[in-house]
Design a protein around this motif. Structure first.
Motif, short mmCIF file in Angstrom:
data_model
loop_
_atom_site.label_atom_id
_atom_site.label_comp_id
_atom_site.label_asym_id
_atom_site.label_seq_id
_atom_site.Cartn_x
_atom_site.Cartn_y
_atom_site.Cartn_z
N UNK A 170 0.85 -1.19 0.00
CA UNK A 170 0.00 0.00 0.00
C UNK A 170 0.89 1.25 0.00
N UNK A 171 0.58 2.22 -0.87
CA UNK A 171 1.39 3.42 -0.91
C UNK A 171 1.10 4.29 0.30
N UNK A 172 2.02 5.20 0.57
CA UNK A 172 1.87 6.04 1.75
C UNK A 172 0.67 6.96 1.64
N UNK A 173 0.22 7.25 0.40
CA UNK A 173 -0.88 8.18 0.22
C UNK A 173 -2.25 7.54 0.39
N UNK A 174 -2.29 6.22 0.47
CA UNK A 174 -3.58 5.55 0.59
C UNK A 174 -4.00 5.45 2.05
N UNK A 175 -5.31 5.39 2.24
CA UNK A 175 -5.87 5.22 3.58
C UNK A 175 -6.10 3.73 3.81
N UNK A 176 -5.58 3.15 4.90
CA UNK A 176 -5.81 1.72 5.15
C UNK A 176 -7.30 1.42 5.21
N UNK A 177 -7.72 0.27 4.74
CA UNK A 177 -9.14 -0.07 4.79
C UNK A 177 -9.62 -0.20 6.22
N UNK A 178 -10.85 0.21 6.44
CA UNK A 178 -11.44 0.05 7.76
C UNK A 178 -11.93 -1.38 7.93
N UNK A 179 -12.18 -1.75 9.17
CA UNK A 179 -12.75 -3.07 9.44
C UNK A 179 -14.09 -3.23 8.75
N UNK A 180 -14.86 -2.14 8.69
CA UNK A 180 -16.17 -2.20 8.03
C UNK A 180 -16.04 -2.47 6.55
N UNK A 181 -15.04 -1.89 5.91
CA UNK A 181 -14.83 -2.12 4.47
C UNK A 181 -14.41 -3.56 4.21
N UNK A 182 -13.54 -4.09 5.06
CA UNK A 182 -13.14 -5.49 4.89
C UNK A 182 -14.32 -6.41 5.14
N UNK A 183 -15.11 -6.12 6.15
CA UNK A 183 -16.31 -6.93 6.41
C UNK A 183 -17.27 -6.88 5.23
N UNK A 184 -17.42 -5.70 4.62
CA UNK A 184 -18.32 -5.55 3.48
C UNK A 184 -17.89 -6.44 2.32
N UNK A 185 -16.61 -6.46 2.01
CA UNK A 185 -16.12 -7.28 0.90
C UNK A 185 -16.36 -8.76 1.19
N UNK A 186 -16.07 -9.19 2.39
CA UNK A 186 -16.30 -10.60 2.74
C UNK A 186 -17.78 -10.94 2.70
#
Length: 228
Positions: free
Chosen positions: A1-17
């Motif tokens: 992940x590049x320094x300019x990106x925002x790490x995914x939230x737990x909610x975003x990871x849960x949404x994908x799963x």
């Protein structure tokens, strides 16, 4: 992940799963298929490289840069997601799926016409990517995204489909709608009534292809319920 990106939230990871499991539960993917959600203008989060129905709560999703190579371990056809996000800033979610009726029609170079409400979302009808091969290089993925244009879905001949929505929830719901449109198209042709059937006109499509009235939310709740 590049320094300019925002790490995914737990909610975003849960949404994908959750989205992946919903697609599998309703037969829209099997051993193959993947889904993703946009994180920001330069990154998206893609599902684990495994059958979506087997994705567990602890499985790690992967951040993919829209510009740059795919990270190690990411499936080759995730290039399709990258090319769609690159061209369409309004897209917030992408699904690569294998819906059975869509697959059947696609082998005959047929995509569903807007014969009923769910089909109206793809009017006048989804474009056809007329190649059954896997897309595993940047040039092919870019060509598919160009052919898809602003459409909500593109059918791949004998190889499933891709849907794109303003959110991942929308892309999942559109995948179900696309398969239902293919079911109606298939059954109308099988019954010999396709030519006599009414195709929705522009005015009808404009009125029917709506998200008002919690249409999206209700279908998302249905698809993600473990009771269905």
């Amino acid at each position: 992940m590049s320094a300019s990106s925002v790490p995914p939230s737990a909610a975003q990871e849960d949404l994908v799963r959750q989205a992946g499991r919903a697609l599998a539960r309703h037969g829209l993917v099997h051993a193959y298929g993947h889904c993703s959600v946009r994180l920001d203008e330069g990154h998206f989060l893609v599902s684990p490289a495994k059958p979506l129905g087997l994705v567990a709560d602890g499985d790690i999703c992967t951040v993919v840069p829209i510009d740059g190579p795919l990270p190690d371990g990411v499936l080759g056809e995730v290039r399709i997601h990258r090319e769609i996000y690159r061209r369409r800033p309004e897209v917030g979610g992408v699904v690569r799926s294998m819906p059975p009726r869509v697959m059947t029609l696609g082998t005959a170079r047929i995509t569903p016409k807007p014969r009923h409400g769910f089909g109206s979302y793809f009017a006048p009808q989804p474009p056809l990517w007329d190649d059954p091969q896997l897309l595993r290089n940047d040039e092919q993925a870019a060509a598919l995204a160009e052919q898809m244009g602003r459409a909500r879905a593109i059918v791949m001949r004998g190889n499933g489909a891709v849907t794109a929505g303003a959110s991942l929830e929308e892309a999942v719901v559109l995948t179900w709608y696309l398969e239902d449109a293919a079911r109606v198209e298939f059954e109308a042709r099988a019954a010999g009534i396709a030519d006599a059937g009414v195709i929705l006109g522009e005015t009808e499509v404009a009125q029917r292809a709506t998200w008002s009235g919690a249409i999206l939310e209700r279908m998302w709740a249905y698809l993600t319920s473990e009771k269905t």
